[in-house]
Write a protein that holds these residues in place. Structure first.
Motif, PDB file in Angstrom:
ATOM      1  N   LYS A  69       0.827  -1.223   0.000  1.00  0.00           N
ATOM      2  CA  LYS A  69       0.000   0.000   0.000  1.00  0.00           C
ATOM      3  C   LYS A  69       0.860   1.273   0.000  1.00  0.00           C
ATOM      4  O   LYS A  69       0.568   2.220  -0.716  1.00  0.00           O
ATOM      5  CB  LYS A  69      -0.915   0.019   1.237  1.00  0.00           C
ATOM      6  N   GLU A  70       1.925   1.248   0.829  1.00  0.00           N
ATOM      7  CA  GLU A  70       2.747   2.461   0.982  1.00  0.00           C
ATOM      8  C   GLU A  70       3.476   2.819  -0.314  1.00  0.00           C
ATOM      9  O   GLU A  70       3.499   3.967  -0.734  1.00  0.00           O
ATOM     10  CB  GLU A  70       3.748   2.241   2.135  1.00  0.00           C
ATOM     11  N   SER A  71       4.056   1.788  -0.959  1.00  0.00           N
ATOM     12  CA  SER A  71       4.800   2.056  -2.205  1.00  0.00           C
ATOM     13  C   SER A  71       3.836   2.493  -3.322  1.00  0.00           C
ATOM     14  O   SER A  71       4.152   3.356  -4.129  1.00  0.00           O
ATOM     15  CB  SER A  71       5.591   0.817  -2.645  1.00  0.00           C
ATOM     16  N   LYS A  72       2.645   1.907  -3.336  1.00  0.00           N
ATOM     17  CA  LYS A  72       1.644   2.275  -4.350  1.00  0.00           C
ATOM     18  C   LYS A  72       1.182   3.727  -4.135  1.00  0.00           C
ATOM     19  O   LYS A  72       0.984   4.483  -5.081  1.00  0.00           O
ATOM     20  CB  LYS A  72       0.451   1.308  -4.281  1.00  0.00           C
ATOM     21  N   LYS A  73       1.049   4.087  -2.846  1.00  0.00           N
ATOM     22  CA  LYS A  73       0.630   5.459  -2.510  1.00  0.00           C
ATOM     23  C   LYS A  73       1.655   6.467  -3.053  1.00  0.00           C
ATOM     24  O   LYS A  73       1.291   7.466  -3.673  1.00  0.00           O
ATOM     25  CB  LYS A  73       0.496   5.595  -0.980  1.00  0.00           C
ATOM     26  N   LYS A  74       2.968   6.184  -2.813  1.00  0.00           N
ATOM     27  CA  LYS A  74       4.025   7.074  -3.313  1.00  0.00           C
ATOM     28  C   LYS A  74       3.953   7.208  -4.817  1.00  0.00           C
ATOM     29  O   LYS A  74       4.047   8.297  -5.384  1.00  0.00           O
ATOM     30  CB  LYS A  74       5.398   6.527  -2.907  1.00  0.00           C
ATOM     31  N   GLU A  75       3.751   6.064  -5.475  1.00  0.00           N
ATOM     32  CA  GLU A  75       3.692   6.043  -6.948  1.00  0.00           C
ATOM     33  C   GLU A  75       2.513   6.885  -7.454  1.00  0.00           C
ATOM     34  O   GLU A  75       2.640   7.672  -8.400  1.00  0.00           O
ATOM     35  CB  GLU A  75       3.553   4.586  -7.413  1.00  0.00           C
ATOM     36  N   LEU A  76       1.361   6.718  -6.793  1.00  0.00           N
ATOM     37  CA  LEU A  76       0.160   7.458  -7.212  1.00  0.00           C
ATOM     38  C   LEU A  76       0.333   8.970  -7.015  1.00  0.00           C
ATOM     39  O   LEU A  76      -0.078   9.764  -7.857  1.00  0.00           O
ATOM     40  CB  LEU A  76      -1.071   6.968  -6.431  1.00  0.00           C
ATOM     41  N   VAL A  77       0.930   9.352  -5.885  1.00  0.00           N
ATOM     42  CA  VAL A  77       1.136  10.781  -5.616  1.00  0.00           C
ATOM     43  C   VAL A  77       2.072  11.381  -6.667  1.00  0.00           C
ATOM     44  O   VAL A  77       1.834  12.471  -7.192  1.00  0.00           O
ATOM     45  CB  VAL A  77       1.690  11.004  -4.185  1.00  0.00           C
ATOM     46  N   ASN A  78       3.153  10.637  -6.989  1.00  0.00           N
ATOM     47  CA  ASN A  78       4.108  11.130  -7.994  1.00  0.00           C
ATOM     48  C   ASN A  78       3.470  11.239  -9.375  1.00  0.00           C
ATOM     49  O   ASN A  78       3.815  12.110 -10.161  1.00  0.00           O
ATOM     50  CB  ASN A  78       5.344  10.223  -8.074  1.00  0.00           C
ATOM     51  N   ASN A  79       2.538  10.316  -9.677  1.00  0.00           N
ATOM     52  CA  ASN A  79       1.899  10.312 -11.006  1.00  0.00           C
ATOM     53  C   ASN A  79       0.536  11.012 -11.020  1.00  0.00           C
ATOM     54  O   ASN A  79      -0.297  10.742 -11.874  1.00  0.00           O
ATOM     55  CB  ASN A  79       1.703   8.859 -11.504  1.00  0.00           C
ATOM     56  N   LEU A  80       0.319  11.910 -10.042  1.00  0.00           N
ATOM     57  CA  LEU A  80      -0.988  12.562  -9.930  1.00  0.00           C
ATOM     58  C   LEU A  80      -1.336  13.348 -11.203  1.00  0.00           C
ATOM     59  O   LEU A  80      -2.498  13.402 -11.602  1.00  0.00           O
ATOM     60  CB  LEU A  80      -1.011  13.481  -8.697  1.00  0.00           C
ATOM     61  N   GLY A  81      -0.326  13.917 -11.839  1.00  0.00           N
ATOM     62  CA  GLY A  81      -0.558  14.671 -13.080  1.00  0.00           C
ATOM     63  C   GLY A  81      -1.203  13.806 -14.157  1.00  0.00           C
ATOM     64  O   GLY A  81      -2.091  14.257 -14.890  1.00  0.00           O
ATOM     65  N   GLU A  82      -0.765  12.550 -14.238  1.00  0.00           N
ATOM     66  CA  GLU A  82      -1.338  11.623 -15.234  1.00  0.00           C
ATOM     67  C   GLU A  82      -2.786  11.282 -14.873  1.00  0.00           C
ATOM     68  O   GLU A  82      -3.646  11.142 -15.746  1.00  0.00           O
ATOM     69  CB  GLU A  82      -0.514  10.334 -15.306  1.00  0.00           C
ATOM     70  N   ILE A  83      -3.044  11.136 -13.552  1.00  0.00           N
ATOM     71  CA  ILE A  83      -4.422  10.852 -13.098  1.00  0.00           C
ATOM     72  C   ILE A  83      -5.326  12.027 -13.476  1.00  0.00           C
ATOM     73  O   ILE A  83      -6.458  11.830 -13.926  1.00  0.00           O
ATOM     74  CB  ILE A  83      -4.445  10.572 -11.570  1.00  0.00           C
ATOM     75  N   TYR A  84      -4.818  13.271 -13.301  1.00  0.00           N
ATOM     76  CA  TYR A  84      -5.564  14.467 -13.700  1.00  0.00           C
ATOM     77  C   TYR A  84      -5.958  14.372 -15.180  1.00  0.00           C
ATOM     78  O   TYR A  84      -7.108  14.609 -15.547  1.00  0.00           O
ATOM     79  CB  TYR A  84      -4.710  15.725 -13.504  1.00  0.00           C
ATOM     80  N   GLN A  85      -4.979  14.035 -16.023  1.00  0.00           N
ATOM     81  CA  GLN A  85      -5.231  13.975 -17.477  1.00  0.00           C
ATOM     82  C   GLN A  85      -6.259  12.903 -17.824  1.00  0.00           C
ATOM     83  O   GLN A  85      -7.118  13.092 -18.688  1.00  0.00           O
ATOM     84  CB  GLN A  85      -3.917  13.705 -18.227  1.00  0.00           C
ATOM     85  N   LYS A  86      -6.170  11.771 -17.106  1.00  0.00           N
ATOM     86  CA  LYS A  86      -7.108  10.660 -17.357  1.00  0.00           C
ATOM     87  C   LYS A  86      -8.542  11.096 -17.005  1.00  0.00           C
ATOM     88  O   LYS A  86      -9.488  10.864 -17.768  1.00  0.00           O
ATOM     89  CB  LYS A  86      -6.688   9.451 -16.499  1.00  0.00           C
ATOM     90  N   ILE A  87      -8.699  11.760 -15.842  1.00  0.00           N
ATOM     91  CA  ILE A  87     -10.029  12.230 -15.402  1.00  0.00           C
ATOM     92  C   ILE A  87     -10.549  13.281 -16.399  1.00  0.00           C
ATOM     93  O   ILE A  87     -11.719  13.283 -16.765  1.00  0.00           O
ATOM     94  CB  ILE A  87      -9.951  12.831 -13.969  1.00  0.00           C
TER      95      ILE A  87
END
Length: 548
Positions: A338-356
């Motif tokens: 969970k912790e490593s996935k959380k770090k990855e998601l926070v770092n890739n938040l810009g990509e999540i923004y684009q997807k949404i």
């Protein structure tokens, strides 16, 4: 959406859900007595559930309270120290207020809410944030370091009947800005910016340097550019040529910080009651002050519209926030890593923004600041985030599509019922009427107090032209008048208006007095003044006054 058991139809199943929705919509217009009440109900019933479900208040802005919908329009003053913020308030209300300190050093070290009250007095910050009638309860979150630097100055004053003014600590520059305030100054200003109706940034014509702290503050006001006005104060202390350079430098500096294609409105003047040091630009300062006063005076009329606008902004942000949180929840593993996935998601938040953005056709401008969101997410437990709940989002969509449109109609109705609602008293009354009103005795107002007809002194000159235009029975035709009037090179729309004003007896012809009047109005326009909508009594030709 409906609470359990409140649907109009007892038939279960989504197939019949439109029945209850429509029934509810038909009832709702009767429920809203005022726009403020409508906004309060819509927020509590439709938007607040979405905000709570996705922890909106932990990321962006505390929940709104009743006082936020009922409070008077507020004006927030922001500027570096010694730009004249406190003096500006003193100039507006024409009265000292409790807690007021003025000086060249950083004197105002507190946030002071200057508000109307039956008696003069000061309410300290800790007492203010527990008063349910005031819109400040949520400032509690900024802690004691801030509350010790926050107070309300109450006094009976006609200006404060209509608006409240927030004075802020002078923004520091140079070494001073390294000293910590003990609370998040930019965050407090952002909190106020969301709730006020007008933000006035004050600059001193002598020291235009925009310090790091000021730059940070202006960036914190992003998304509220529509509320920002800029005042270049103490402009009477420099010569015209220097003033032009200072104005240009200010616009250039602001253009770099406020990233908008539109130019911010800047008012130039000397906003205090002392004599002008260099009076060359007196007319400019008077016109600018008048424009700024009109802008502030319009706030009570537009207050409901501003609250409506802010609620729409908030709803759009809450929707985007729900998509972000639910996307993060969806990506999280159930058990391990969970912790490593959380770090990855926070770092890739810009990509999540684009997807949404792609999936839900949302404008990039609706998304919260990426870096700030990443910082806030570091401390959150992603496993406690909620999955997407379409029902909550549908409710907000319904509110934006239907309820808000209905309230817009109510806003216009409320405005038409109180057309004269404007800020009165203080400096606002000084230029309203009498010889010191803006433009009094100038342009079309020239000769307003004279016994003789003001056009009379130039009439011999106009008469010479009149008798060359072949008058018949003492009058000239429109065609003949036109030949002379077009020599002014004014556009036909303006000349048409001058003709209507000058043809006092409306017979389609001009006699010598009416022709002189037409030429006088042409001169008024060529000198840069506006034409009156109706002919003022002092301009009516003497021979026509008997018929008036």
């Amino acid at each position: 959406m409906e609470q359990p058991g409140t649907a109009a139809s007892p038939v279960p199943g989504s197939m019949f859900s439109w029945v209850s929705k429509d029934a509810r919509r038909k009832k709702e217009p009767e429920l809203f007595q005022t726009v403020a009440e409508g906004l309060r109900q819509l927020y509590a019933q439709k938007l607040l559930p979405l905000e709570e479900h996705y922890r909106f208040h932990e990321f962006h802005s505390p929940a709104l309270e009743d006082a936020d919908f009922d409070n008077k329009p507020m004006v927030l003053l922001v500027g570096q120290y010694s730009t004249g913020k406190t003096t500006f308030i003193r100039h507006l209300i024409e009265q000292d207020f409790p807690g007021m300190r003025i000086g060249p050093e950083p004197t105002t070290d507190s946030f002071i809410a200057v508000m109307h009250g039956p008696t003069e007095g000061v309410v300290p910050g800790n007492a203010l944030v527990v008063d349910p009638r005031r819109p400040f309860r949520k400032l509690n979150a900024f802690g004691n370091a801030f509350l010790n630097r926050f107070m309300c100055a109450q006094l009976p004053n006609p200006v404060l009947d209509s608006i409240s003014i927030i004075d802020t600590p002078g923004i520091l520059s140079g070494e001073k800005q390294r000293i910590s305030r003990g609370y998040d100054f930019a965050a407090v200003l952002e909190w106020f910016a969301e709730r006020v109706d007008r933000i006035i940034l004050l600059f001193d014509a002598h020291k235009l340097d925009i310090s790091d702290e000021f730059s940070e503050v202006i960036k914190a006001l992003k998304n509220h550019e529509d509320k920002i006005r800029v005042v270049l104060n103490k402009a009477d202390q420099i010569e015209t040529q220097q003033l032009m350079r200072v104005y240009g430098a200010l616009m250039w500096s602001l253009g770099k910080i406020i990233n908008t294609p539109e130019v911010v409105r800047v008012y130039i003047g000397s906003f205090w009651s002392h004599p002008l040091l260099i009076p060359d630009n007196r007319k400019l300062f008077e016109a600018e002050e008048q424009d700024l006063f009109k802008d502030i005076q319009s706030l009570p009329r537009n207050a409901a519209l501003r609250k409506l606008n802010d609620l729409i902004k908030r709803a759009r942000l809450a929707k985007v926030h729900a998509y972000i949180i639910s996307s993060l929840k969806k990506e999280m593993p159930n058990v391990f890593g969970k912790e490593s996935k959380k770090k990855e998601l926070v770092n890739n938040l810009g990509e999540i923004y684009q997807k949404i953005e792609r999936e839900h056709q949302i404008s990039p401008g609706d998304f919260p600041n990426l870096r700030k969101m990443q910082e806030l997410l570091q401390t959150q437990d992603f496993s406690k985030f909620q999955a997407l709940k379409p029902k909550l989002l549908d409710t907000v969509d319904d509110m934006l599509a239907n309820d808000i449109a209905r309230l817009m109609v109510m806003v216009r109705q409320e405005e038409s019922l109180m057309p004269s609602q404007a800020v009165k008293g203080g400096a606002f009354d000084g230029t309203m009427n009498g010889p010191f009103g803006h433009g009094y005795g100038e342009g079309a107002g020239e000769g307003i107090d004279d016994v003789e007809w003001v056009v009379g002194k130039d009439k011999p000159t106009y008469d010479e032209i009149f008798y060359t235009l072949s008058p018949v029975n003492g009058k000239i035709t429109g065609a003949n008048a036109k030949k002379e009037m077009v020599k002014s090179k004014l556009p036909n729309t303006v000349l048409g208006k001058i003709w209507k004003l000058a043809d006092v007896d409306k017979d389609g012809l001009l006699d010598d007095e009416e022709f002189a009047l037409a030429n006088h109005l042409i001169k008024v326009k060529l000198e840069g003044h506006e034409l009156p909508a109706d002919l003022p009594p002092h301009l009516i030709p003497p021979s026509k006054r008997r018929h008036e």
